[in-house]
Structures are given as C-alpha cells and as structure tokens.
Design a protein around this motif. Structure first.
Motif, PDB file in Angstrom:
ATOM      1  N   ALA A   1       0.932  -1.216   0.104  1.00 31.28           N
ATOM      2  CA  ALA A   1       0.043  -0.119  -0.447  1.00 31.28           C
ATOM      3  C   ALA A   1       0.926   1.335   0.138  1.00 31.28           C
ATOM      4  CB  ALA A   1      -1.326  -0.219   1.105  1.00 31.28           C
ATOM      5  N   HIS A   2       2.051   0.912   0.389  1.00 27.27           N
ATOM      6  CA  HIS A   2       2.736   2.049   0.439  1.00 27.27           C
ATOM      7  C   HIS A   2       3.967   2.194  -0.574  1.00 27.27           C
ATOM      8  CE1 HIS A   2       1.596   2.840   4.724  1.00 27.27           C
ATOM      9  NE2 HIS A   2       1.849   4.273   4.376  1.00 27.27           N
ATOM     10  N   GLY A   3       3.320   1.382  -1.721  1.00 21.33           N
ATOM     11  CA  GLY A   3       4.700   1.234  -2.636  1.00 21.33           C
ATOM     12  C   GLY A   3       6.090   0.155  -2.644  1.00 21.33           C
ATOM     13  N   LEU A   4       5.921   0.328  -1.755  1.00 24.91           N
ATOM     14  CA  LEU A   4       6.902  -0.984  -0.671  1.00 24.91           C
ATOM     15  C   LEU A   4       7.198  -2.648  -1.134  1.00 24.91           C
ATOM     16  CD1 LEU A   4       7.603   1.542   2.701  1.00 24.91           C
ATOM     17  CD2 LEU A   4       8.999   1.293   0.984  1.00 24.91           C
TER      18      LEU A   4
ATOM     19  N   ALA B   1      11.741   3.644   7.936  1.00 22.02           N
ATOM     20  CA  ALA B   1      12.201   2.698   8.736  1.00 22.02           C
ATOM     21  C   ALA B   1      12.250   1.531   7.668  1.00 22.02           C
ATOM     22  CB  ALA B   1      11.113   2.504  10.346  1.00 22.02           C
ATOM     23  N   VAL B   2      11.339   1.432   6.597  1.00 21.61           N
ATOM     24  CA  VAL B   2      11.702  -0.107   5.885  1.00 21.61           C
ATOM     25  C   VAL B   2      12.567   0.324   5.432  1.00 21.61           C
ATOM     26  CG1 VAL B   2      10.394  -1.587   4.230  1.00 21.61           C
ATOM     27  CG2 VAL B   2       8.498   0.167   5.659  1.00 21.61           C
ATOM     28  N   SER B   3      13.744   1.074   4.955  1.00 20.13           N
ATOM     29  CA  SER B   3      14.624   0.801   4.126  1.00 20.13           C
ATOM     30  C   SER B   3      15.971   0.410   4.927  1.00 20.13           C
ATOM     31  CB  SER B   3      15.023   1.854   3.188  1.00 20.13           C
ATOM     32  OG  SER B   3      15.417   3.106   4.653  1.00 20.13           O
ATOM     33  N   GLY B   4      15.861   1.374   6.060  1.00 15.35           N
ATOM     34  CA  GLY B   4      16.992   0.609   7.114  1.00 15.35           C
ATOM     35  C   GLY B   4      16.452  -0.679   8.433  1.00 15.35           C
ATOM     36  N   LEU B   5      15.618  -1.129   7.735  1.00 19.62           N
ATOM     37  CA  LEU B   5      15.613  -2.912   8.446  1.00 19.62           C
ATOM     38  C   LEU B   5      16.929  -3.464   9.118  1.00 19.62           C
ATOM     39  CD1 LEU B   5      12.104  -2.974   7.914  1.00 19.62           C
ATOM     40  CD2 LEU B   5      12.725  -1.929   9.891  1.00 19.62           C
TER      41      LEU B   5
ATOM     42  N   ALA C   1       7.271   0.569  12.943  1.00 22.57           N
ATOM     43  CA  ALA C   1       6.629   0.657  14.468  1.00 22.57           C
ATOM     44  C   ALA C   1       7.580   2.086  14.768  1.00 22.57           C
ATOM     45  CB  ALA C   1       6.349   0.910  15.499  1.00 22.57           C
ATOM     46  N   GLY C   2       7.264   3.028  14.561  1.00 22.77           N
ATOM     47  CA  GLY C   2       7.875   4.576  15.469  1.00 22.77           C
ATOM     48  C   GLY C   2       9.472   5.130  14.544  1.00 22.77           C
ATOM     49  N   ALA C   3      10.660   5.001  15.334  1.00 21.87           N
ATOM     50  CA  ALA C   3      11.714   5.322  14.154  1.00 21.87           C
ATOM     51  C   ALA C   3      12.347   3.334  13.858  1.00 21.87           C
ATOM     52  CB  ALA C   3      12.759   5.743  15.757  1.00 21.87           C
ATOM     53  N   GLY C   4      11.594   2.552  14.169  1.00 19.08           N
ATOM     54  CA  GLY C   4      12.616   1.477  13.394  1.00 19.08           C
ATOM     55  C   GLY C   4      12.984   0.579  14.203  1.00 19.08           C
ATOM     56  N   PHE C   5      13.523  -0.885  13.370  1.00 21.39           N
ATOM     57  CA  PHE C   5      14.440  -1.376  14.847  1.00 21.39           C
ATOM     58  C   PHE C   5      15.908  -1.437  13.831  1.00 21.39           C
ATOM     59  CE2 PHE C   5      14.263  -5.000  17.098  1.00 21.39           C
ATOM     60  CZ  PHE C   5      15.310  -5.417  17.048  1.00 21.39           C
TER      61      PHE C   5
END
Ligand code: SF4
Length: 328
Positions: free
Chosen positions: A29-32, A261-265, A323-327
């Motif tokens: 949904a976010h194009g990710l 946050a997704v690209s930095g997971l 979530a938030g700043a991400g992991f």
C-alpha cells in the motif's frame, strides 16, 4: 508477566477483534517491498539456553532449553566467515555466554577480521570469570546488553528476581575493563525494550535519562542506547493473548507503521543463523519459523552471502520493527 507484577489496566484490554492488515499488504500500500540490501553482518544464535526467562523473549529461551549449537556447526560458520567478507558477526542466544564453546568460537571468529558483537542479558556475563572478560577485551568484542528498565521492580517483572542487581554489577565490571568509556574501542551499548504492551518513548529521551541515572546512582558509563518495540512472538505473544492485549497491541504497531523505517531494517543487511545452522532473514523469523527464501538451507550448503534484491520473508510480527523509528 504475572498479574501481580503488573496490575492489569482495563483500558489495555481488547477494543476490537479485527486483525491488522497483513504486513506485506501494508508495504504494498506504501509502494514498498522488503528485499535484502548488501549483507554485511552475520547474526549467529548459538543456543536457546539462558539463565533467565524474560517475558518479552521471542525465542522462549530459558534454563530448561537444551538447543545449543554443535561444534561442527560452529566450524561451518567459522569457515564461512573466513571465506567471505563479513563486516560484523553478532553472537546471540539465549545467553551466548553459557555455551561451553563460546571461548573457542570467539577466538576462531576473531581470526576472520570481522568486528564481533556479543549480545548479553548481563546476568549471565556476571557469572563469567576474569579470563572471559580478558578474552572479550583482547578481541575487542563489542557488548550489546539488554537492560529493560532503571526501575528494579519493572526490570525484575520482565527478567525475574535478582536480575537487576546482577545487571548493575555486570555493567560496573565491564566499565572496569574499559567498556563504555567515551573513547574506548570496547563499545558497551544498551538495548531497552518496553516492560509491557506499549511502544517505547523516543530513543534520544531514553538515552539521556539512562545516562544520567546510571551515572548518578551507580557511576556506570555506556556508549549508545537502542530502544525497540517488543516483537509479538514467543513468550511475549502468549502473554499478549492470555491477557487479552494482542489485538490492541497489533493495532498500535500497525498505527505506528513508519514507511521511512523500512529501508533501514536490520533484515536488509543481516544473514541470521539458528543454533542448528539454518538460515533466516533475522532472529525474529527464527521464532516465526520463516526460513530464508522459504527453504530450509544449512550454512554448510552455501559458500557466499545472499545477493542484494532477494525478497525477505515477512509476517505481522514485522510491524514491531517498522513501528516508530524502526528497528535498525
Ligand atoms: S521481523 Fe523485522 S527484521 Fe525480521 S524480517 Fe520482519 S521486519 Fe525484517
């Protein structure tokens, strides 16, 4: 988390029974999409034995667990690290300090030239002898220590009796070996997980508070602090469901989804190896039984790191990371 440790607050109880939107659909949904980047780290889980039974443990580790990495699997991993360019080797568990071959593993891995990290619950390392600390310092092993709370009652509600005092003493001992000093190569980083079904306050504010209180009360120094959401897997998921908090917690995670946050997971740069040598995109996926590429592959079957662009196996537990700043 026993009811007497945390008075159950009715507001926390279930407000809606609709499940969250599956994580992969939210990405779409976010194009990710979640693919591997350049894999620079190997995270090795040497076993599920631990001296604690933390309530937020996604791997259900504990004193009764027998699953420990056999020496021949360790040797396969050592060979892999000596024949591939791996920047970081992250040794985790359970409590990796309790593995009978941990000294052997650290000595051999350090010959690979990779930077080594040991993840510690502090309580287990407290029982180790001086030669173990000397081994850590001589190989400049970084310590990533889980320290759930500055509040003894809350910390022990998560970790069990005696954990807080042992953790404080272990941090003080690590400081005496040079860990945590501002300019020291001996990095001592803290990991803080919330003590319940809620998200962490900002990492910066937590770091300021922990730095001030640990210094003032116990003269303890550390380098950095990382705060992460509890991942709804294993013992934590059971508690969420048993206490009727699961749906609300999943909704809170979904609502806090941060596309940035997704690209930095973590899973984009890590290859995760279980105690029995099988490959996953991350330690959490081990608990979710999500093998890398949905195929059971042993470390001894591969000769090089996965290439960039490989789809990562996801599940709704992944909301905790994004979530938030991400992991990261
Ligand atoms: S649990 Fe986190 S690190 Fe693991 S695959 Fe999901 S998003 Fe990535």
């Amino acid at each position: 988390m026993t009811a007497n440790a945390h008075k159950i607050n009715q507001d926390d109880i279930l407000v809606s029974s609709t499940p969250v939107n599956p994580f992969h659909r939210t990405l779409k949904a976010h194009g990710l999409h979640l693919d591997t980047g350049e894999i620079i780290a190997l995270q090795v889980n040497v076993g599920l034995k631990c001296d604690r039974e933390c309530t937020h443990c996604h791997l259900d580790a504990g004193p009764m667990r027998k699953e420990m990495m056999p020496r021949d699997t360790m040797d396969s991993i050592i060979h892999f690290t000596h024949t591939n360019d791996i920047k970081v080797i992250d040794i985790t568990g359970g409590a990796p300090e309790l593995h009978e071959d941990i000294e052997y593993f650290i000595k051999k891995l350090s010959l690979s030239g990779s930077s080594l990290i040991l993840r510690s619950n502090l309580s287990a390392i407290y029982s180790k002898n001086d030669p173990f600390f000397e081994l850590l310092t001589s190989h400049k092993v970084k310590i990533t220590a889980s320290f759930p709370s500055l509040n003894e009652v809350l910390a022990e509600a998560v970790r069990g009796k005696g954990a807080f005092t042992k953790s404080i003493k272990a941090l003080q001992k690590l400081n005496t070996y040079g860990y945590g000093a501002p300019s020291s190569e001996l990095a001592l980083n803290l990991v803080v997980n919330p003590s319940g079904a809620f998200l962490s306050p900002s990492q910066d504010s937590l770091e300021k508070e922990f730095r001030k209180v640990l210094k003032e009360k116990w003269d303890i120094d550390f380098n950095s602090l990382f705060s992460f959401a509890n991942v709804p897997l294993g013992r934590f998921k059971i508690w969420l469901i048993d206490s009727g908090r699961y749906e609300k917690y999943m909704r809170d995670l979904e609502t806090s989804f941060n596309p940035q946050a997704v690209s930095g997971l973590m899973c984009r740069i890590v290859l995760s190896v279980s105690w029995d040598g099988y490959l996953y995109d991350c330690d959490f996926n081990q608990a979710a039984d999500l093998y890398m590429k949905s195929r059971k592959t042993h470390i001894s079957e591969i000769t090089s790191l996965p290439k960039p662009g490989q789809p990562i196996q996801t599940g709704d537990h992944c909301y905790a990371c994004a979530a938030g700043a991400g992991f990261t």
